[in-house]
Scaffold this motif. Structure first.
Motif, short mmCIF file in Angstrom:
data_model
loop_
_atom_site.label_atom_id
_atom_site.label_comp_id
_atom_site.label_asym_id
_atom_site.label_seq_id
_atom_site.Cartn_x
_atom_site.Cartn_y
_atom_site.Cartn_z
N TRP A 61 -13.91 0.99 -3.38
CA TRP A 61 -12.64 1.12 -2.66
C TRP A 61 -11.60 1.81 -3.53
O TRP A 61 -11.56 1.64 -4.74
CB TRP A 61 -12.14 -0.26 -2.24
N GLY A 62 -10.75 2.61 -2.93
CA GLY A 62 -9.64 3.25 -3.65
C GLY A 62 -10.11 4.34 -4.58
O GLY A 62 -10.73 5.31 -4.15
N ASP A 63 -9.81 4.20 -5.87
CA ASP A 63 -10.13 5.27 -6.82
C ASP A 63 -11.55 5.16 -7.37
O ASP A 63 -11.92 5.94 -8.25
CB ASP A 63 -9.11 5.30 -7.96
N ASP A 64 -12.34 4.20 -6.90
CA ASP A 64 -13.74 4.06 -7.32
C ASP A 64 -13.86 3.82 -8.82
O ASP A 64 -14.83 4.24 -9.45
CB ASP A 64 -14.55 5.30 -6.91
N ASN A 82 -3.66 -2.58 -10.93
CA ASN A 82 -4.26 -1.67 -9.95
C ASN A 82 -5.58 -2.21 -9.41
O ASN A 82 -6.35 -1.49 -8.78
CB ASN A 82 -4.53 -0.30 -10.58
N ASP A 102 -3.87 6.92 -8.30
CA ASP A 102 -3.23 8.13 -7.78
C ASP A 102 -2.68 7.92 -6.37
O ASP A 102 -2.28 8.89 -5.71
CB ASP A 102 -4.23 9.29 -7.76
N GLY A 103 -2.67 6.67 -5.90
CA GLY A 103 -2.19 6.37 -4.56
C GLY A 103 -0.68 6.31 -4.47
O GLY A 103 0.03 6.31 -5.49
N HIS A 142 0.82 -1.21 0.00
CA HIS A 142 0.00 0.00 0.00
C HIS A 142 0.86 1.27 0.00
O HIS A 142 0.38 2.33 -0.37
CB HIS A 142 -0.87 0.08 1.27
N GLU A 160 -13.30 -3.12 -6.61
CA GLU A 160 -13.68 -2.17 -7.65
C GLU A 160 -15.19 -1.89 -7.60
O GLU A 160 -15.63 -0.76 -7.83
CB GLU A 160 -13.30 -2.73 -9.02
N ASN A 163 -3.84 -0.70 -2.91
CA ASN A 163 -4.71 0.46 -2.68
C ASN A 163 -5.84 0.54 -3.69
O ASN A 163 -6.82 1.25 -3.46
CB ASN A 163 -3.90 1.76 -2.79
N HIS A 164 -5.70 -0.18 -4.82
CA HIS A 164 -6.64 -0.02 -5.93
C HIS A 164 -6.84 1.47 -6.19
O HIS A 164 -7.94 2.00 -6.16
CB HIS A 164 -7.97 -0.71 -5.61
N ASP A 165 -5.74 2.15 -6.47
CA ASP A 165 -5.80 3.60 -6.60
C ASP A 165 -4.67 4.08 -7.50
O ASP A 165 -3.50 4.10 -7.09
CB ASP A 165 -5.70 4.25 -5.22
#
Length: 237
Positions: free
Chosen positions: A178-181, A202, A129-130, A96, A174, A125-127
């Motif tokens: 969670w994360g970046d939606d 991701n 931009d994380g 993460h 997803e 993070n599933h993001d």
């Protein structure tokens, strides 16, 4: 005429014996093993590398269930800075937090990839931009150049090398925002000599597969099957 490595492993999956590591990854000091496959998690100094602790045993169970490979049932944890990682047929790296390789870690990662290795990297993070995504992608740019991570086409052999997938599986993370939606309909990869050397997600597959392998009996479709494809591609491409 001897079989190529790819032909040999295809024969093995149908019923055979012992895998030989590709010449590029052999070393005189390589330990002798009777296993055709073992799962190697890479430990790196900067971040939380020890995530999704049940995922490896779950995926290893699937390798036993679906293939004829002789699989080491135990996850192997090897520091990225240790040259022993250069001998692994498959490596996993996730987390993460920050990914900032030391000099030794960067050298081994680059050498492993350029010498025929395969690393599956998963953003927990599933993001996009994380912190993990931004720092890992920066590391890849530093090691392999701008644009080295490219979107994998949807007709890539990875999707059909064992099980067939018409599209990339969606994770529950997803779907629940969670994360970046976002639902990511792609993976990224660094390709070396025509084959994937670094597969980058991701989608948070690691968390999706982080459950006791016996819980798969309650699933309508075993969601680790895509993980089997990743491993088979790594071994046979």
């Amino acid at each position: 005429m001897p079989l190529t490595r790819k032909q040999f492993l295809r024969t093995l999956l149908l019923g055979g014996s012992a895998l030989t590591l590709p010449v590029a990854l052999r070393a005189e000091s390589a330990p002798q093993t009777h296993y055709d496959f073992y799962f190697t998690r890479l430990m790196y100094e900067s971040g939380d590398w020890d995530v999704d602790q049940r995922m490896p045993s779950n995926l290893l169970n699937s390798m036993v269930e679906y293939t004829n490979l002789k699989v080491d049932p135990n996850e192997r944890i090897v520091p990225l800075a240790d040259k022993k990682m250069l001998l692994a047929p498959f490596c996993y790296l996730a987390g993460h937090k920050l990914v900032q390789f030391t000099t030794a870690e960067a050298r081994n990662f680059r050498d492993y990839v350029n010498r025929g290795g395969f690393v599956f990297v998963d953003d927990c993070n599933h993001d996009i931009d994380g912190l993990f995504a931004k720092s890992f992608e920066s590391q890849m740019t530093s090691l392999f150049g701008n644009g080295s991570l490219e979107k994998l086409p949807k007709d890539h052999p990875l999707y059909h090398c064992f099980f067939s997938f018409d599209e990339l599986p969606v994770t529950s993370f997803e779907l629940n925002g969670w994360g970046d939606d976002l639902v990511h309909d792609y993976l990224k990869a660094i390709v070396v000599n025509g084959r994937i050397a670094v597969l980058y997600s991701n989608k948070d597959f690691g968390c999706e597969w982080d459950y006791d392998y016996r819980n798969k009996r309650w699933l309508a479709t075993d969601n680790t099957r895509f993980g089997v494809n990743i491993v088979i591609y790594a071994l046979t491409s």
